[in-house]
Design a protein around this motif. Structure first.
Motif, PDB file in Angstrom:
ATOM      1  N   MET A  87      30.146  34.829  40.906  1.00 48.68           N
ATOM      2  CA  MET A  87      31.138  35.543  41.726  1.00 48.68           C
ATOM      3  C   MET A  87      32.502  35.542  41.042  1.00 48.68           C
ATOM      4  O   MET A  87      33.200  36.555  41.018  1.00 48.68           O
ATOM      5  N   MET A  88      32.861  34.400  40.486  1.00 50.17           N
ATOM      6  CA  MET A  88      34.164  34.291  39.816  1.00 50.17           C
ATOM      7  C   MET A  88      34.215  35.244  38.617  1.00 50.17           C
ATOM      8  O   MET A  88      35.222  35.935  38.408  1.00 50.17           O
ATOM      9  N   ALA A  89      33.133  35.283  37.864  1.00 52.45           N
ATOM     10  CA  ALA A  89      33.093  36.168  36.694  1.00 52.45           C
ATOM     11  C   ALA A  89      33.201  37.628  37.142  1.00 52.45           C
ATOM     12  O   ALA A  89      33.925  38.428  36.540  1.00 52.45           O
ATOM     13  N   ALA A  90      32.504  37.957  38.235  1.00 52.33           N
ATOM     14  CA  ALA A  90      32.517  39.345  38.722  1.00 52.33           C
ATOM     15  C   ALA A  90      33.908  39.727  39.237  1.00 52.33           C
ATOM     16  O   ALA A  90      34.399  40.834  38.973  1.00 52.33           O
ATOM     17  N   ALA A  91      34.543  38.800  39.960  1.00 55.22           N
ATOM     18  CA  ALA A  91      35.884  39.096  40.495  1.00 55.22           C
ATOM     19  C   ALA A  91      36.874  39.254  39.335  1.00 55.22           C
ATOM     20  O   ALA A  91      37.730  40.148  39.354  1.00 55.22           O
ATOM     21  N   PRO A 151      33.140  48.176  42.798  1.00 59.92           N
ATOM     22  CA  PRO A 151      32.993  48.482  41.375  1.00 59.92           C
ATOM     23  C   PRO A 151      31.561  48.277  40.903  1.00 59.92           C
ATOM     24  O   PRO A 151      30.894  47.328  41.314  1.00 59.92           O
ATOM     25  N   LYS A 152      31.111  49.164  40.058  1.00 60.10           N
ATOM     26  CA  LYS A 152      29.735  49.106  39.580  1.00 60.10           C
ATOM     27  C   LYS A 152      29.623  48.289  38.300  1.00 60.10           C
ATOM     28  O   LYS A 152      28.563  47.814  37.951  1.00 60.10           O
ATOM     29  N   ASN A 153      30.754  48.181  37.591  1.00 65.61           N
ATOM     30  CA  ASN A 153      30.679  47.697  36.214  1.00 65.61           C
ATOM     31  C   ASN A 153      30.353  46.237  36.060  1.00 65.61           C
ATOM     32  O   ASN A 153      30.329  45.471  36.995  1.00 65.61           O
ATOM     33  N   GLY A 154      30.208  45.907  34.811  1.00 69.38           N
ATOM     34  CA  GLY A 154      30.257  44.542  34.335  1.00 69.38           C
ATOM     35  C   GLY A 154      29.305  43.593  35.016  1.00 69.38           C
ATOM     36  O   GLY A 154      28.139  43.878  35.188  1.00 69.38           O
ATOM     37  N   PHE A 155      29.869  42.491  35.448  1.00 66.58           N
ATOM     38  CA  PHE A 155      29.073  41.373  35.909  1.00 66.58           C
ATOM     39  C   PHE A 155      28.412  41.591  37.254  1.00 66.58           C
ATOM     40  O   PHE A 155      28.302  40.666  38.048  1.00 66.58           O
ATOM     41  N   GLN A 156      28.037  42.780  37.543  1.00 62.86           N
ATOM     42  CA  GLN A 156      27.274  43.046  38.758  1.00 62.86           C
ATOM     43  C   GLN A 156      27.952  42.473  40.006  1.00 62.86           C
ATOM     44  O   GLN A 156      27.417  41.618  40.688  1.00 62.86           O
ATOM     45  N   LEU A 231      38.625  29.336  49.974  1.00 69.45           N
ATOM     46  CA  LEU A 231      39.185  29.871  48.741  1.00 69.45           C
ATOM     47  C   LEU A 231      38.526  29.229  47.516  1.00 69.45           C
ATOM     48  O   LEU A 231      38.389  28.013  47.445  1.00 69.45           O
ATOM     49  N   MET A 232      38.150  30.084  46.581  1.00 74.10           N
ATOM     50  CA  MET A 232      37.640  29.585  45.304  1.00 74.10           C
ATOM     51  C   MET A 232      38.686  29.992  44.262  1.00 74.10           C
ATOM     52  O   MET A 232      39.264  31.066  44.354  1.00 74.10           O
ATOM     53  N   GLN A 233      38.907  29.142  43.270  1.00 78.21           N
ATOM     54  CA  GLN A 233      39.936  29.482  42.272  1.00 78.21           C
ATOM     55  C   GLN A 233      39.438  29.190  40.871  1.00 78.21           C
ATOM     56  O   GLN A 233      38.518  28.407  40.679  1.00 78.21           O
ATOM     57  N   SER A 234      40.099  29.813  39.889  1.00 79.80           N
ATOM     58  CA  SER A 234      39.773  29.588  38.476  1.00 79.80           C
ATOM     59  C   SER A 234      39.797  28.107  38.176  1.00 79.80           C
ATOM     60  O   SER A 234      40.706  27.393  38.626  1.00 79.80           O
ATOM     61  N   GLU A 235      38.837  27.679  37.374  1.00 80.68           N
ATOM     62  CA  GLU A 235      38.793  26.257  37.062  1.00 80.68           C
ATOM     63  C   GLU A 235      39.969  25.870  36.158  1.00 80.68           C
ATOM     64  O   GLU A 235      40.278  26.566  35.200  1.00 80.68           O
ATOM     65  N   GLY A 236      40.609  24.794  36.493  1.00 80.86           N
ATOM     66  CA  GLY A 236      41.614  24.212  35.600  1.00 80.86           C
ATOM     67  C   GLY A 236      42.970  24.889  35.592  1.00 80.86           C
ATOM     68  O   GLY A 236      43.821  24.512  34.796  1.00 80.86           O
ATOM     69  N   THR A 283      53.048  31.240  39.376  1.00 78.98           N
ATOM     70  CA  THR A 283      52.408  31.727  38.152  1.00 78.98           C
ATOM     71  C   THR A 283      52.606  30.696  37.038  1.00 78.98           C
ATOM     72  O   THR A 283      53.322  29.711  37.215  1.00 78.98           O
ATOM     73  N   ASN A 284      51.967  30.923  35.923  1.00 75.21           N
ATOM     74  CA  ASN A 284      52.187  30.055  34.758  1.00 75.21           C
ATOM     75  C   ASN A 284      52.240  30.925  33.504  1.00 75.21           C
ATOM     76  O   ASN A 284      51.826  32.088  33.521  1.00 75.21           O
ATOM     77  N   LYS A 285      52.769  30.329  32.416  1.00 78.35           N
ATOM     78  CA  LYS A 285      52.998  31.110  31.193  1.00 78.35           C
ATOM     79  C   LYS A 285      51.738  31.379  30.393  1.00 78.35           C
ATOM     80  O   LYS A 285      51.684  32.308  29.601  1.00 78.35           O
ATOM     81  N   MET A 286      50.755  30.497  30.549  1.00 76.81           N
ATOM     82  CA  MET A 286      49.639  30.481  29.599  1.00 76.81           C
ATOM     83  C   MET A 286      48.386  31.220  30.035  1.00 76.81           C
ATOM     84  O   MET A 286      47.767  31.926  29.254  1.00 76.81           O
ATOM     85  N   TYR A 287      47.964  30.969  31.262  1.00 73.77           N
ATOM     86  CA  TYR A 287      46.608  31.388  31.631  1.00 73.77           C
ATOM     87  C   TYR A 287      46.594  32.357  32.797  1.00 73.77           C
ATOM     88  O   TYR A 287      47.324  32.165  33.768  1.00 73.77           O
ATOM     89  N   PRO A 288      45.714  33.358  32.727  1.00 72.91           N
ATOM     90  CA  PRO A 288      45.523  34.163  33.937  1.00 72.91           C
ATOM     91  C   PRO A 288      44.805  33.296  34.972  1.00 72.91           C
ATOM     92  O   PRO A 288      44.098  32.359  34.618  1.00 72.91           O
ATOM     93  N   ARG A 289      45.042  33.578  36.224  1.00 75.65           N
ATOM     94  CA  ARG A 289      44.371  32.810  37.280  1.00 75.65           C
ATOM     95  C   ARG A 289      43.778  33.790  38.282  1.00 75.65           C
ATOM     96  O   ARG A 289      44.407  34.811  38.608  1.00 75.65           O
ATOM     97  N   VAL A 290      42.578  33.472  38.745  1.00 75.67           N
ATOM     98  CA  VAL A 290      41.935  34.299  39.770  1.00 75.67           C
ATOM     99  C   VAL A 290      41.640  33.417  40.961  1.00 75.67           C
ATOM    100  O   VAL A 290      41.210  32.269  40.803  1.00 75.67           O
TER     101      VAL A 290
END
Ligand code: AKG
Ligand code: FE2
Length: 349
Positions: A87-91, A151-156, A231-236, A283-290
């Motif tokens: 789910m995280m990859a798809a989002a 969306p149809k694309n990518g990670f289903q 809520l689920m969030q990006s690891e780390g 926000t942070n300078k380095m990493y995108p977060r989902v």
């Protein structure tokens, strides 16, 4: 770092004045408390699946978290990590679509079931200040009615979402039952009050890296208007902060945990005993977060008000009763402001 372009913009994202908050609304990282974080609740340690039902210790821990923080993280929750990772990859992939693809979902019309938008805040004397994020939202019940719009694309996304929503529905039911018991109520009490056909909405938030996180926010300070959020969030990657005793506290991401928070409707139903707490995303300078929020709200015709069993001489009703549709109407009227919706339903005791 790849640049990111908001779907409603014509050039790559840059920290222009339209994202810069006035000084008193900025995150002020030096003021964020490092001493504490929200409670962690381990479903395995306290046994929720045995025939005797949940242990009193689990109910007590959860109840304390709901009273003192309005937020907790749950580990060993039973949702397979593979389902979560898919789910995280798809989002994440939704926000990696080219801006013109994402643009097809862009709308400011909140009545549209599937939508992509950029939150903003109305600031006196400055007008709209955009948040450093993009959000994608759609319902998570009756998936068959709108799945063709996703969306149809990518990670289903469609498959990943269908599987994830099923797991989260059963986790939500379990949480609502535990929260009801924490309040000393029958285990199905809250679910019944929220009504059949609850309003279920999913919201994926994407926070691109930001050149100067001190100047802006990913999501403005708010409480959730619904009843319960998982809520689920990006690891780390840290980003969520919650208010505790008047201070901002960062929520440290715990691997494979869900963050659970109570929305305004549980605060009202519990007559103020359980809290819907202000939170924000930085926000942070380095990493995108989902992050992916799954919201569970009342049916729009459900009548919400303090539950009678929780009212007595010492605890007079703090809110008047209302139809949830009435609350929603007020919520949308306050768009762009630091919303004070439930306050409008408060009784003067
Ligand atoms: O990204 C986060 O951690 C916060 C998300 C949130 O508060 C929301 O979607 O309501
Ligand atoms: Fe929220």
């Amino acid at each position: 770092m790849k640049s990111f372009q908001l779907a409603n913009e014509s050039s790559p994202l840059s920290l222009s004045s339209s994202f810069i908050l006035p000084e008193d609304r900025r995150p002020q990282f030096s003021q964020v408390s490092k001493l504490t974080s929200i409670p962690i609740i381990d479903f395995n340690n306290h046994g929720t699946n045995n025939d005797d039902g949940p242990s009193p210790l689990l109910i007590q821990k959860l109840s304390q978290a709901c009273e003192e923080y309005g937020f907790f993280q749950v580990i060993n929750h039973g949702v397979p990590s593979e389902t979560c990772n898919k789910m995280m990859a798809a989002a994440t992939e939704v926000f990696e679509l080219p801006p013109e693809e994402r643009g097809k979902f862009f709308t400011t019309d909140h009545t549209k079931p599937v939508k992509l938008y950029n939150f903003y805040l109305n600031v006196e004397g400055q007008g709209k200040v955009n948040m450093w994020s993009e959000s994608f939202s759609h319902p998570w019940n009756h998936i068959e009615d709108f799945i063709h719009l996703l969306p149809k694309n990518g990670f289903q996304y469609r498959e990943a979402f269908t599987e994830y929503a099923k797991e989260i529905r059963s986790l939500m039911n379990r949480l609502l039952s535990l929260i009801s018991q924490g309040l000393g109520l029958q285990k199905d009490c809250l679910q019944k009050r929220l009504g059949e056909e609850p309003i279920l909405k999913a919201q994926a938030n994407y926070y691109p890296p930001c050149p100067d996180p001190e100047l802006t926010l990913g999501l403005a300070v708010h409480t959730d208007l619904n009843a319960l959020t998982v809520l689920m969030q990006s690891e780390g990657v840290t980003g969520l902060q919650v208010i505790k005793d008047g201070k901002w506290v960062a929520v440290d991401p715990v691997p494979n945990a869900f963050i659970v928070n109570l929305g305004d409707q549980i605060q009202v139903l519990s007559n103020g005993r359980y809290k819907s707490v202000h939170h924000r995303a930085v926000t942070n300078k380095m990493y995108p977060r989902v992050s992916l929020a799954m919201f569970y709200g009342p049916n729009k015709d459900s009548v919400i008000g303090p539950i009678e069993d929780l009212i007595d001489e010492e605890h007079p009703p703090m809110y008047r009763k209302y139809r949830y549709a009435e609350f929603l109407e007020e919520f949308y009227k306050q768009e762009g402001s630091r919303r004070m919706v439930k306050e409008g339903f408060q009784l003067q005791n």
